[in-house]
Design a protein around this motif. Sequence first.
Motif, mmCIF file in Angstrom:
data_model
loop_
_atom_site.group_PDB
_atom_site.id
_atom_site.type_symbol
_atom_site.label_atom_id
_atom_site.label_comp_id
_atom_site.label_asym_id
_atom_site.label_seq_id
_atom_site.Cartn_x
_atom_site.Cartn_y
_atom_site.Cartn_z
ATOM 1 N N ALA A 128 15.154 64.706 90.230
ATOM 2 C CA ALA A 128 14.254 64.620 88.519
ATOM 3 C C ALA A 128 12.931 64.966 88.918
ATOM 4 O O ALA A 128 12.239 65.816 87.716
ATOM 5 N N TYR A 129 12.500 64.870 89.956
ATOM 6 C CA TYR A 129 10.957 64.942 90.585
ATOM 7 C C TYR A 129 10.351 66.548 90.603
ATOM 8 O O TYR A 129 9.619 66.737 89.726
ATOM 9 N N GLU A 130 11.844 67.254 91.138
ATOM 10 C CA GLU A 130 11.328 68.846 90.960
ATOM 11 C C GLU A 130 11.862 69.149 90.163
ATOM 12 O O GLU A 130 12.014 70.694 90.589
ATOM 13 N N GLY A 131 12.445 69.200 88.674
ATOM 14 C CA GLY A 131 12.290 69.772 87.982
ATOM 15 C C GLY A 131 14.145 69.538 87.657
ATOM 16 O O GLY A 131 14.761 70.709 86.412
ATOM 17 N N ARG A 132 14.357 69.136 88.829
ATOM 18 C CA ARG A 132 16.436 69.406 87.935
ATOM 19 C C ARG A 132 17.129 68.694 87.925
ATOM 20 O O ARG A 132 17.692 67.297 88.476
ATOM 21 N N SER A 133 17.289 68.030 86.525
ATOM 22 C CA SER A 133 18.007 67.140 85.696
ATOM 23 C C SER A 133 18.532 67.651 84.341
ATOM 24 O O SER A 133 18.156 68.866 83.864
ATOM 25 N N LEU A 134 19.582 67.208 83.558
ATOM 26 C CA LEU A 134 19.808 67.514 83.061
ATOM 27 C C LEU A 134 18.896 66.986 81.769
ATOM 28 O O LEU A 134 19.075 68.376 80.969
ATOM 29 N N GLU A 135 17.161 66.468 81.560
ATOM 30 C CA GLU A 135 17.135 66.663 81.223
ATOM 31 C C GLU A 135 16.119 68.436 80.341
ATOM 32 O O GLU A 135 15.763 68.315 79.232
ATOM 33 N N GLY A 136 15.619 67.975 82.137
ATOM 34 C CA GLY A 136 14.741 68.978 82.406
ATOM 35 C C GLY A 136 16.028 71.258 81.776
ATOM 36 O O GLY A 136 15.185 71.995 81.432
ATOM 37 N N ALA A 137 17.454 70.686 82.103
ATOM 38 C CA ALA A 137 18.412 71.987 81.500
ATOM 39 C C ALA A 137 18.310 72.170 80.151
ATOM 40 O O ALA A 137 18.017 72.834 79.958
ATOM 41 N N TYR A 138 18.241 70.882 79.279
ATOM 42 C CA TYR A 138 18.645 70.802 78.408
ATOM 43 C C TYR A 138 16.701 71.467 77.198
ATOM 44 O O TYR A 138 17.064 72.381 76.832
ATOM 45 N N GLU A 139 15.917 70.868 78.366
ATOM 46 C CA GLU A 139 14.753 72.387 77.411
ATOM 47 C C GLU A 139 13.933 73.855 78.262
ATOM 48 O O GLU A 139 14.128 74.341 76.820
ATOM 49 N N GLN A 140 15.436 74.338 78.886
ATOM 50 C CA GLN A 140 15.296 75.057 79.854
ATOM 51 C C GLN A 140 16.063 75.966 78.472
ATOM 52 O O GLN A 140 15.771 77.369 77.585
ATOM 53 N N ILE A 141 17.133 75.048 78.209
ATOM 54 C CA ILE A 141 17.992 76.035 77.188
ATOM 55 C C ILE A 141 17.406 76.563 75.684
ATOM 56 O O ILE A 141 17.863 77.336 74.958
ATOM 57 N N ASN A 142 16.788 74.844 75.255
ATOM 58 C CA ASN A 142 16.510 75.006 74.248
ATOM 59 C C ASN A 142 14.928 76.671 74.125
ATOM 60 O O ASN A 142 15.169 77.398 72.972
ATOM 61 N N ALA A 143 14.400 76.241 75.311
ATOM 62 C CA ALA A 143 13.111 77.442 75.660
ATOM 63 C C ALA A 143 14.351 78.408 75.496
ATOM 64 O O ALA A 143 13.589 79.542 74.492
ATOM 65 N N LEU A 144 15.231 79.100 76.118
ATOM 66 C CA LEU A 144 15.793 80.025 75.941
ATOM 67 C C LEU A 144 16.486 80.622 74.869
ATOM 68 O O LEU A 144 16.609 82.085 74.366
ATOM 69 N N ASN A 145 17.081 79.867 73.818
ATOM 70 C CA ASN A 145 17.208 79.838 73.026
ATOM 71 C C ASN A 145 16.392 80.486 71.603
ATOM 72 O O ASN A 145 16.753 81.205 71.151
ATOM 73 N N THR A 146 15.139 80.151 72.005
ATOM 74 C CA THR A 146 14.256 79.964 70.969
ATOM 75 C C THR A 146 13.399 81.417 71.151
ATOM 76 O O THR A 146 13.700 82.343 69.833
ATOM 77 N N ARG A 147 12.988 81.808 72.486
ATOM 78 C CA ARG A 147 13.329 83.316 72.793
ATOM 79 C C ARG A 147 14.308 83.868 72.351
ATOM 80 O O ARG A 147 13.770 85.230 72.074
ATOM 81 N N PHE A 148 15.545 83.633 72.727
ATOM 82 C CA PHE A 148 16.196 84.758 72.458
ATOM 83 C C PHE A 148 17.071 85.107 70.501
ATOM 84 O O PHE A 148 16.771 86.156 69.895
ATOM 85 N N LYS A 149 16.855 84.245 69.992
ATOM 86 C CA LYS A 149 16.684 84.270 68.665
ATOM 87 C C LYS A 149 15.534 84.961 68.027
ATOM 88 O O LYS A 149 15.796 85.678 66.320
ATOM 89 N N GLU A 150 14.603 85.186 68.461
ATOM 90 C CA GLU A 150 13.161 85.884 68.331
ATOM 91 C C GLU A 150 13.380 86.998 68.649
ATOM 92 O O GLU A 150 12.927 87.654 67.745
ATOM 93 N N ALA A 151 13.737 87.292 69.780
ATOM 94 C CA ALA A 151 13.999 88.546 70.114
ATOM 95 C C ALA A 151 14.989 89.868 70.147
ATOM 96 O O ALA A 151 15.136 90.877 69.846
ATOM 97 N N CYS A 152 16.050 88.710 69.365
ATOM 98 C CA CYS A 152 17.332 90.007 68.891
ATOM 99 C C CYS A 152 18.330 89.880 67.862
ATOM 100 O O CYS A 152 18.295 88.934 66.633
ATOM 101 N N VAL A 153 17.411 90.644 67.161
ATOM 102 C CA VAL A 153 17.231 91.066 65.884
ATOM 103 C C VAL A 153 18.874 91.834 65.747
ATOM 104 O O VAL A 153 19.650 91.434 63.809
#
Length: 112
Positions: free
Chosen positions: A66-91
């Motif tokens: 968790a201290y180094e950012g490897r947690s379920l919460e961190g993964a959830y944030e990464q997934i949301n960021a990837l999804n947002t970038r994907f939706k904006e870029a892929c039409v």
Amino acid sequence: KKVKELTEMGKGTSLEDTLKSAAVVALRSVLSRDKSRIPANVVDWVKELKAGDGYSKSAAEGFIDAYEGRSLEGAYEQINALNTRFKEACVDMDSLKAYVDENVSDLKDFIA
């Protein structure tokens, strides 16, 4: 300081591992609110616990992850960021191919 004092009280007894584990759980609570409040020497102490065994080892591994950012919460944030970038870029299909080509290293890092 109080955390170390608490764990020192049980040193050499059957409670030692339990007290260390409880201390790490308390530190994880602090970590979830404000990472900057965890001093470097405390992080070093928790890293030392990872070399041990029992409950404290497991708690220490979870804390360091968790201290180094490897947690379920961190993964959830990464997934949301990837999804947002994907939706904006892929039409369409062409933009999807371009996105994958440009971001394949990010995707590999995330999967790792």
